[in-house]
Structure formats: structure tokens, C-alpha cells
Design a protein around this motif. Structure first.
Motif, short mmCIF file in Angstrom:
data_model
loop_
_atom_site.label_atom_id
_atom_site.label_comp_id
_atom_site.label_asym_id
_atom_site.label_seq_id
_atom_site.Cartn_x
_atom_site.Cartn_y
_atom_site.Cartn_z
N TRP A 109 0.83 -1.21 0.00
CA TRP A 109 0.00 0.00 0.00
C TRP A 109 0.86 1.25 0.00
CZ3 TRP A 109 -5.00 -0.68 -1.02
CH2 TRP A 109 -5.51 -1.96 -0.85
N GLY A 110 0.33 2.30 -0.63
CA GLY A 110 1.09 3.52 -0.84
C GLY A 110 1.65 4.13 0.42
N SER A 111 0.91 4.08 1.51
CA SER A 111 1.37 4.73 2.74
C SER A 111 2.63 4.07 3.29
CB SER A 111 0.27 4.71 3.80
OG SER A 111 -0.14 3.39 4.07
N SER A 112 2.83 2.77 3.04
CA SER A 112 4.04 2.11 3.55
C SER A 112 5.28 2.66 2.84
CB SER A 112 3.93 0.60 3.37
OG SER A 112 3.90 0.24 2.01
N TYR A 113 5.14 3.00 1.56
CA TYR A 113 6.27 3.57 0.83
C TYR A 113 6.53 5.02 1.28
CZ TYR A 113 9.30 4.50 -3.23
OH TYR A 113 10.36 4.81 -4.06
N VAL A 114 5.45 5.76 1.50
CA VAL A 114 5.58 7.14 1.98
C VAL A 114 6.30 7.16 3.33
CG1 VAL A 114 4.33 9.20 2.74
CG2 VAL A 114 3.55 7.94 0.73
N LEU A 115 5.85 6.32 4.26
CA LEU A 115 6.47 6.27 5.58
C LEU A 115 7.90 5.74 5.48
CD1 LEU A 115 6.42 6.65 8.58
CD2 LEU A 115 5.14 4.51 8.82
N SER A 116 8.14 4.77 4.62
CA SER A 116 9.49 4.24 4.45
C SER A 116 10.47 5.33 4.04
CB SER A 116 9.49 3.13 3.39
OG SER A 116 8.75 2.01 3.81
N GLN A 117 10.06 6.17 3.11
CA GLN A 117 10.92 7.25 2.65
C GLN A 117 11.11 8.32 3.71
OE1 GLN A 117 8.72 8.13 -1.05
NE2 GLN A 117 10.55 7.53 -2.15
N HIS A 118 10.19 8.40 4.66
CA HIS A 118 10.24 9.42 5.69
C HIS A 118 11.07 8.98 6.91
CE1 HIS A 118 8.78 13.16 7.42
NE2 HIS A 118 8.33 12.53 8.50
N LEU A 119 11.49 7.72 6.94
CA LEU A 119 12.19 7.18 8.10
C LEU A 119 13.48 7.94 8.45
CD1 LEU A 119 11.72 3.33 7.59
CD2 LEU A 119 10.51 4.82 9.19
N PRO A 120 14.32 8.29 7.47
CA PRO A 120 15.54 9.03 7.84
C PRO A 120 15.24 10.33 8.57
CG PRO A 120 15.76 8.15 5.63
CD PRO A 120 14.33 7.94 6.04
N ARG A 121 14.22 11.05 8.13
CA ARG A 121 13.86 12.30 8.80
C ARG A 121 13.37 12.04 10.23
NH1 ARG A 121 12.81 17.45 7.26
NH2 ARG A 121 13.07 16.89 5.07
N LEU A 122 12.55 11.00 10.38
CA LEU A 122 12.09 10.65 11.73
C LEU A 122 13.26 10.29 12.64
CD1 LEU A 122 8.91 8.46 11.06
CD2 LEU A 122 8.98 10.65 12.25
N GLY A 123 14.20 9.54 12.09
CA GLY A 123 15.36 9.15 12.89
C GLY A 123 16.18 10.33 13.35
N ALA A 124 16.16 11.41 12.57
CA ALA A 124 16.94 12.60 12.91
C ALA A 124 16.16 13.61 13.74
CB ALA A 124 17.43 13.27 11.62
N THR A 125 14.86 13.40 13.90
CA THR A 125 14.04 14.37 14.62
C THR A 125 13.29 13.70 15.77
OG1 THR A 125 12.27 14.07 12.97
CG2 THR A 125 13.80 15.90 12.63
N SER A 126 12.12 13.18 15.51
CA SER A 126 11.25 12.63 16.55
C SER A 126 11.90 11.49 17.33
CB SER A 126 9.94 12.14 15.93
OG SER A 126 9.31 13.15 15.19
N LEU A 127 12.75 10.71 16.67
CA LEU A 127 13.34 9.52 17.30
C LEU A 127 14.83 9.68 17.55
CD1 LEU A 127 11.63 6.81 15.03
CD2 LEU A 127 10.68 7.92 17.05
N PHE A 128 15.34 10.90 17.51
CA PHE A 128 16.79 11.07 17.48
C PHE A 128 17.47 10.52 18.73
CE2 PHE A 128 15.94 14.69 20.15
CZ PHE A 128 17.11 14.92 20.85
N ARG A 129 16.82 10.56 19.89
CA ARG A 129 17.44 10.06 21.11
C ARG A 129 17.68 8.55 21.04
NH1 ARG A 129 17.73 13.33 25.58
NH2 ARG A 129 16.69 15.35 25.42
N LEU A 130 16.88 7.87 20.27
CA LEU A 130 17.05 6.43 20.13
C LEU A 130 18.24 6.07 19.24
CD1 LEU A 130 13.30 5.46 19.73
CD2 LEU A 130 14.77 4.84 21.65
N PHE A 131 18.69 7.04 18.43
CA PHE A 131 19.78 6.79 17.50
C PHE A 131 21.03 7.61 17.81
CE2 PHE A 131 15.86 5.82 15.19
CZ PHE A 131 16.14 4.55 14.74
N ASP A 132 20.97 8.45 18.83
CA ASP A 132 22.11 9.29 19.19
C ASP A 132 23.16 8.44 19.90
OD1 ASP A 132 23.91 11.15 20.12
OD2 ASP A 132 22.39 12.62 20.67
N GLU A 133 24.30 8.25 19.25
CA GLU A 133 25.34 7.37 19.79
C GLU A 133 25.94 7.91 21.08
OE1 GLU A 133 28.17 6.72 16.72
OE2 GLU A 133 26.79 5.56 15.45
N SER A 134 25.77 9.22 21.34
CA SER A 134 26.35 9.79 22.56
C SER A 134 25.69 9.23 23.82
CB SER A 134 26.22 11.32 22.55
OG SER A 134 24.86 11.72 22.57
#
Length: 356
Positions: A139-164
Motif C-alpha cells: 500500500w502507498g502509505s508504507s512507501y511514503v512512511l518508508s521514505q520518511h524514516l531518515p527524517r524521523l530518525g533525525a528528529t522525533s526519534l533522534f534520542r534512540l539513534f544518538d550514539e552519545s
């Protein structure tokens, strides 16, 4: 673009077997790969091309093959193959739901302006859509969200990916994975372990797609990938893989795209998220719902209410709207649909007030 029908071998010409197969191959239609970042001119050009291929002349040509006895072909197997392929080309002109199996590649890394990361493709198999097989469709929304993952990782979820913070990469669960595009994209883009889940009848094809893309995910530093049945509200061994999901609240990120189709789903999805989302204060659930019509928007609102009504409420911290497309409709808008995005977290409460 498909050749003009008048240039194809006609039945009165008694064309050879190879010529018929070549003609039928040239008339093959596949669902378009949609990309909400593509230029409008490219989208319109693709729509115009598809419209041209679907002209009545092509349908009449295919009908002439299906109705012909093909008596000049001596081999019965060859005649059956020609009829089968012509019938498949005919079904493709009846829309995506009438198509047989489709294998298509989904591109990542190019937004029409720049390349934010090394481009790659995820290859997804979609079986023929029959009966209640919504999980066999990407479904189209899965592709839209998939492409948006890098931005989410750098904003809303950044604490989960911050190596510090010194924390390991978060374990991710995708609920209602379907063909697996979103979960595979999360593993490849976030370089994380991902568990993909769906109904028991969907899991076999899901495993095929995971195995097909496992080397890509590994090469990009993601994985491991795990797959198993997880029926929302189910308890039986066939409904829930206890080895994967027997331990509650083990995932710091829970993903779901286009998960709501009937009135039972909002409460079931909310309950599944509550059961599997980690109690960690940084844990997040990310849900995307395409706002196709009044029904989907009503289900979206019911889901948000169900999350708040949980014994331990899970609150929507952020909302956004992204543009996407679906290839399951053929209308003047070309399947364009706005997708609601919600990012949820657990909150502790003291009295009637919520606290971080």
C-alpha cells in the motif's frame, strides 16, 4: 510505451508462436511505482502513458487472441501458453486487484533533487490479490512512511539513534507488515534489528520478501531480520509466535502503516502497541493512516481515542501529513491521497495530569 496495436501481428496473419509471445510481452502492464516527491510532470506523463496502453484497441486485440483457435500452431502447449498470457494481459487492464503476481523494485535514496544516502532498491513480491488478501498488496502509505524514516530518525526519534547516549540500536517491530516494505526499509535505513509480523496466512509471502532482501539489509548494516505471525488479540500458537512475541514490551519502536480497515481494528491495534511497546521513556510508536475517505478518517480518530483509553495511556506527541499515492484506484486524481502520521509515546500520570 506499448507499441500501436495495428503494428502487432494480427490473427489473420497466422503469426508464429514466438511473435505472439513477443507481442503479448509488449502489452504487459504493471502498477506504477509511486513517489510523493516526484515532479508532477513526471507523474502526469506516466498517467498519460498508462492511459494510452489501456485503450480499447488493446483490449480488442487481446480478445481476438483469446477467441482464436490458433489452429496454425501445432503444439497444444503453445496454444495454451498464448491464451494464458493473453488472459493475463486482459486482467491487468481490469485494475490492480485483477492482476496476478507482481514483483517490483522500490527505489530509495533519490528525491528528484539530491541523494541523501547511497541509493538502493527493495524488491517486493506481491501475489495475486484474491479474497481477503490485503496483506499481499504493497500500500502507498508504507512507501511514503518508508521514505520518511531518515527524517524521523533525525528528529522525533533522534534520542534512540544518538550514539552519545551509548545505547544499542533500538529493536523495531512492524505490526501488519503485509509484503514487508516498511520493516525492510527500517532495517536498511536505520541499520537496526527488525521483527516483521502479520496474520498467519500472510507470513509465508512476508518471509519470501525478507529472504530476498536480507543480503541488502546486511550490507547496509541492518538486521537481523525476524518474521512471525502476530494476530492482534490472538492467543493460540498458530496465531502468535511465542518465541518472538511471548515477552511483552520488548520493542523501543513499533511501526504500522495503513493498519485500519474495519471497526475492530483501532482498539486491536492500540492493544497490540501497548503490549509490545517498551516501557522506556524514549520508546515510540509510529503509525501512518491514509485519509482516503470519511471511513478511514473515522477509524484514525477511533484509534487515537483507543490509545488514550488504554489502562496506561499512550499519547500522540506529534502529528503530520504527507502526500502519497495508491495504485488501487483509477481516477482523475491518479490515486493521490494524504497520509496522517502520528508519533506516540508512553506518559506517566499523577492524578489527572500527564507528566514526562
Amino acid at each position: 510505451m506499448a507499441p500501436a496495436v495495428e503494428d502487432l501481428p494480427q490473427m489473420w496473419q497466422r503469426p508464429r508462436y514466438a511473435s505472439l509471445l513477443e507481442a503479448l510481452q509488449s502489452l504487459e502492464l504493471s502498477p506504477p511505482i509511486w513517489n510523493h516527491k516526484r515532479r508532477r510532470s513526471d507523474i502526469l506523463a506516466e498517467q498519460e502513458s498508462l492511459a494510452t496502453q489501456r485503450k480499447a484497441a488493446a483490449t480488442r486485440y487481446l480478445s481476438s487472441i483469446i477467441s482464436s483457435p490458433l489452429a496454425w500452431l501445432d503444439d497444444d502447449d503453445q496454444r495454451e501458453e498464448v491464451w494464458a498470457r493473453a488472459s493475463k494481459r486482459m486482467s491487468e487492464r481490469c485494475g490492480r486487484t485483477a492482476m496476478g503476481e507482481v514483483v517490483r523494485a522500490w527505489p530509495f535514496g533519490w528525491d528528484g533533487v539530491h541523494v541523501p544516502y547511497e541509493p538502493f532498491e527493495i524488491v517486493i513480491r506481491e501475489p495475486a490479490l484474491t479474497g481477503d488478501s490485503l496483506g499481499f498488496k504493497t500500500w502507498g502509505s508504507s512507501y511514503v512512511l518508508s521514505q520518511h524514516l531518515p527524517r524521523l530518525g533525525a528528529t522525533s526519534l533522534f534520542r534512540l539513534f544518538d550514539e552519545s547516549f551509548g545505547e544499542p540500536r533500538p529493536d523495531v517491530l512492524e505490526l501488519g507488515s503485509g509484503t514487508g516494505l516498511l520493516g525492510l526499509a527500517a532495517a536498511a535505513l536505520w541499520k537496526v534489528p527488525v521483527t516483521l509480523s502479520d496474520l498467519p496466512g500472510i507470513v509465508s509471502n512476508l518471509k519470501v520478501n525478507v529472504e530476498r532482501n536480507a543480503s541488502l539489509v546486511e550490507a547496509r548494516g541492518g538486521g537481523p531480520l525476524r518474521v512471525g505471525p502476530l494476530t492482534w488479540g490472538g492467543t493460540g500458537e498458530d496465531e502468535v509466535d511465542q518465541g518472538l512475541f511471548g515477552q511483552p514490551r520488548q520493542f523501543k519502536i513499533v511501526l504500522a502503516a495503513d493498519p485500519l480497515y474495519d471497526d475492530e481494528h483501532p482498539a486491536l491495534l492500540a492493544s497490540a502497541i501497548e503490549e509490545h511497546l517498551s516501557l522506556d521513556s524514549e520508546a515510540r510508536a509510529v503509525v501512518m493512516v491514509p485519509q482516503r475517505d470519511d471511513t478511514t478518517m473515522r477509524l484514525r480518530d477511533a484509534f487515537k481515542a483507543a490509545m488514550v483509553a488504554l489502562k496506561s495511556p499512550i499519547i500522540c506527541d506529534e502529528e503530520d501529513e504527507l502526500a502519497g499515492q495508491d495504485d488501487w484506484v483509477e481516477d482523475e486524481e491518479g490515486g493521490h491521497v494524504k497520509c496522517w502520521l502520528g508519533v506516540f509515546s508512553r506518559r506517566k500520570t499523577v492524578g489527572s495530569e500527564q507528566i514526562e
